[in-house]
Design an enzyme around this catalytic site. Structure first.
Site, PDB file in Angstrom:
ATOM      1  N   HIS A  45       4.571  10.263 -27.530  1.00 62.94           N
ATOM      2  CA  HIS A  45       3.170  11.087 -27.398  1.00 62.94           C
ATOM      3  C   HIS A  45       3.600  12.590 -27.823  1.00 62.94           C
ATOM      4  CE1 HIS A  45       0.055  11.749 -24.373  1.00 62.94           C
ATOM      5  NE2 HIS A  45       0.863  12.575 -23.477  1.00 62.94           N
TER       6      HIS A  45
ATOM      7  N   LYS B  30       0.811  11.577 -10.919  1.00 59.27           N
ATOM      8  CA  LYS B  30      -0.038  10.460 -11.611  1.00 59.27           C
ATOM      9  C   LYS B  30       1.344   9.427 -12.170  1.00 59.27           C
ATOM     10  CE  LYS B  30      -3.112  13.561 -13.574  1.00 59.27           C
ATOM     11  NZ  LYS B  30      -4.075  13.619 -15.536  1.00 59.27           N
TER      12      LYS B  30
ATOM     13  N   ARG C 128      -6.909  20.891 -12.775  1.00 59.44           N
ATOM     14  CA  ARG C 128      -5.511  20.120 -13.593  1.00 59.44           C
ATOM     15  C   ARG C 128      -6.251  19.482 -14.585  1.00 59.44           C
ATOM     16  NH1 ARG C 128      -1.845  15.864 -10.311  1.00 59.44           N
ATOM     17  NH2 ARG C 128      -0.583  14.962 -11.744  1.00 59.44           N
TER      18      ARG C 128
ATOM     19  N   LYS D  56       3.548  23.592 -13.673  1.00 56.26           N
ATOM     20  CA  LYS D  56       3.189  22.427 -12.451  1.00 56.26           C
ATOM     21  C   LYS D  56       2.341  22.463 -11.132  1.00 56.26           C
ATOM     22  CE  LYS D  56       2.320  17.214 -13.989  1.00 56.26           C
ATOM     23  NZ  LYS D  56       2.396  16.753 -14.897  1.00 56.26           N
TER      24      LYS D  56
ATOM     25  N   ASN E 246      -4.022  18.817 -19.891  1.00 58.64           N
ATOM     26  CA  ASN E 246      -4.423  17.625 -20.725  1.00 58.64           C
ATOM     27  C   ASN E 246      -4.571  18.678 -22.527  1.00 58.64           C
ATOM     28  OD1 ASN E 246      -4.532  15.872 -18.952  1.00 58.64           O
ATOM     29  ND2 ASN E 246      -6.711  16.084 -18.371  1.00 58.64           N
TER      30      ASN E 246
ATOM     31  N   HIS F   5      -4.358  11.940 -27.499  1.00 54.42           N
ATOM     32  CA  HIS F   5      -4.516  10.496 -27.488  1.00 54.42           C
ATOM     33  C   HIS F   5      -5.391   9.144 -28.574  1.00 54.42           C
ATOM     34  CE1 HIS F   5      -4.302  11.401 -22.831  1.00 54.42           C
ATOM     35  NE2 HIS F   5      -3.583  11.038 -23.183  1.00 54.42           N
TER      36      HIS F   5
ATOM     37  N   GLU G  24      -7.213  15.947  -9.672  1.00 50.66           N
ATOM     38  CA  GLU G  24      -7.696  16.311 -10.888  1.00 50.66           C
ATOM     39  C   GLU G  24      -9.047  16.049 -11.843  1.00 50.66           C
ATOM     40  OE1 GLU G  24      -5.422  15.463 -14.608  1.00 50.66           O
ATOM     41  OE2 GLU G  24      -7.583  15.310 -15.765  1.00 50.66           O
TER      42      GLU G  24
ATOM     43  N   GLU H 235       5.305  19.783 -25.561  1.00 50.52           N
ATOM     44  CA  GLU H 235       5.179  19.534 -23.270  1.00 50.52           C
ATOM     45  C   GLU H 235       5.782  21.132 -23.078  1.00 50.52           C
ATOM     46  OE1 GLU H 235       2.900  17.477 -22.557  1.00 50.52           O
ATOM     47  OE2 GLU H 235       3.179  14.930 -23.277  1.00 50.52           O
TER      48      GLU H 235
ATOM     49  N   ARG I  11       0.715  -1.209   0.384  1.00 52.83           N
ATOM     50  CA  ARG I  11       0.002   0.137  -0.220  1.00 52.83           C
ATOM     51  C   ARG I  11       1.342   0.888   0.005  1.00 52.83           C
ATOM     52  NH1 ARG I  11      -3.089  -3.256   3.609  1.00 52.83           N
ATOM     53  NH2 ARG I  11      -4.837  -3.969   2.293  1.00 52.83           N
TER      54      ARG I  11
ATOM     55  N   HIS J 257      -4.123  17.001 -25.805  1.00 54.25           N
ATOM     56  CA  HIS J 257      -4.081  15.602 -25.372  1.00 54.25           C
ATOM     57  C   HIS J 257      -5.674  14.779 -25.905  1.00 54.25           C
ATOM     58  CE1 HIS J 257      -1.330  16.884 -22.885  1.00 54.25           C
ATOM     59  NE2 HIS J 257      -0.881  15.372 -22.523  1.00 54.25           N
TER      60      HIS J 257
END
Ligand code: NAD
Ligand code: GLY
Length: 387
Positions: A279, A147, A255, A235, A259, A266, A245, A189, A125, A262
């Site tokens: 990416h 993330k 947040r 950031k 994206n 994607h 988010e 980015e 955990r 994005h």
């Protein structure tokens, strides 16, 4: 070997972001400062390429203290950010007898960082985690904000956690060995982050990109280091206020604005089976499409759109998108995992530094089609011929 520190105090815990040229050679001090003592065991997760470049040095530095260092390498590539690699990582932790106070170090790009972060966040955990990003993309984005993820056959990053690293160690010297294409991806980015941040960060970023084309050695200068620092601070400022988010937030500092570009990115990655674009390159096209949408909706002025286009251009050559199938891209957009109640949430721009979240229902099929054609550089004649 100057070191800048940004403190990222969040709901779950505090992370210290350390930035400096060559600071990987001071890892021992950083570990001691962060934890007060050395962990009994450190698991250094990397891939062969990065380990060969920097892993041995990092191991040698840590080995001189009272911690046992276990290197564990994953194959290079997005497809190894998988359940299988994750399973193998946590089984390795069990074999080694990793305890909660032991340390997982992620040395590499976003693939290593996301996979190692996910394993560290779930094993027992949660065990200690230190991110050592070695790509530009990972230094300004993926190593910061907690993330973690692995991919499923159904899509990218579908399984993951929010798990803040105890510390981030950004050695800007490692950018010197990056292949040109990885730099392009990282620059995209950077432009994305600058476009949603502020006119000042955008100017600073574009200025350095222009100068990079005159002298590539700029990435090894203190000025470039300050640019990375400015991106990390931006950031961090977003993450501090919206760590997980929230899907309820639609304001320009939520947040979700990170994206930007994005949604289309994607979809492009999906229709090309994750094999054609890096990416960041897909994000480059995503920004162009979002820019066109913003213009068509009357949000972004034509001159600001031109500035956006120039900034993406300055990132370097993107692989051609001219032969992609718009119908397939539209179908992939419908599967966007960031949708809320079936609605895509587009991040668009009112201006440079002023993002806005717009629901898919506000965008007609015609405007979407047109923006995809314009942003991706797909000729209308080719589409008409194929219908
Ligand atoms: P990557 O991790 O695949 O690295 C790119 C390539 O560069 C690899 O071949 C790697 O071995 C090599 N490399 C890394 N550092 C190097 C160095 N210093 N010198 C030479 N080669 C080096 O790709 P990436 O672009 O860093 O990361 C992409 C991943 O990050 C994707 O999986 C994406 O989903 C994820 N991501 C996560 C977040 C987040 O917030 N967690 C944000 C953005 C992207
Ligand atoms: N890369 C987007 C985020 O961290 O939220």
């Amino acid at each position: 070997m100057q070191r800048q520190v940004i403190s990222l105090r969040q709901e779950s815990r505090q992370s210290e972001i350390n930035i400096g040229y060559g600071i990987r050679r001071n890892l021992k001090k950083l570990v001691l400062r962060t934890f007060g003592q050395f962990p009994g065991k450190s698991i250094l997760i990397s891939n062969k390429r990065v380990f060969r470049l920097y892993g041995l040095e990092v191991m040698a530095d840590l080995k001189t203290v009272d911690t046992k260092v276990f290197p564990w390498l994953i194959p290079d590539g997005e497809r190894y950010k998988s359940f299988r690699t994750f399973e193998s990582a946590v089984n390795t932790f069990a074999e080694i007898g990793v305890e909660r106070n032991d340390l997982v170090i992620a040395l590499g790009g976003g693939v290593v960082g996301d996979l190692a972060g996910f394993a560290a966040s779930t094993y027992l955990r949660g065990v200690r985690l230190l991110q050592m990003p070695t790509t530009l993309l990972a230094q300004i984005d993926s190593s910061i904000g907690g993330k973690t993820a692995i991919n499923l056959t159904a899509g990218k990053n579908l399984v993951g956690t929010f798990y803040q690293p105890d510390a981030v160690c950004i050695d800007t010297q490692t950018l010197g060995s990056l292949p040109a294409r990885e730099l392009v991806s990282g620059f995209c980015e950077m432009v994305k982050q600058a476009l949603v941040a502020s006119p000042e960060l955008f100017e600073q970023t574009v200025d350095l990109l222009r100068r990079f084309h005159m002298d590539q050695a700029i990435i090894a200068t203190p000025e470039f280091e300050r640019l990375i620092e400015a991106h990390c601070m931006f950031k961090a400022s977003i993450v501090i206020n919206d760590e997980r988010e929230s899907t309820e937030r639609t304001d320009s500092r939520s947040r979700r604005i990170l994206n930007f570009g994005h949604t289309t990115a994607h979809a492009l990655e999906k229709v090309t089976d994750y094999r054609y674009f890096r990416h960041g390159e897909a994000v480059g096209y995503g920004m162009l499409v979002a820019g066109e949408l913003s213009k068509h909706l009357g949000l972004l002025s034509p001159d600001k759109l031109e500035q956006l286009r120039e900034a993406v251009n300055l990132c370097g050559q993107l692989p051609s998108a001219g032969k992609l199938d718009v119908t397939q891209i539209k179908a992939a957009l419908k599967l966007d995992k960031k949708s809320v109640r079936g609605q895509i949430n587009w991040v668009l721009l009112d201006d440079i530094g002023s993002p806005r979240i717009v629901e898919g229902r506000a965008i007609s099929n015609k405007v979407l089609g047109l923006s995809l054609l314009e942003g991706l550089g797909i000729s209308r004649r080719r589409i008409e011929r194929s219908h």
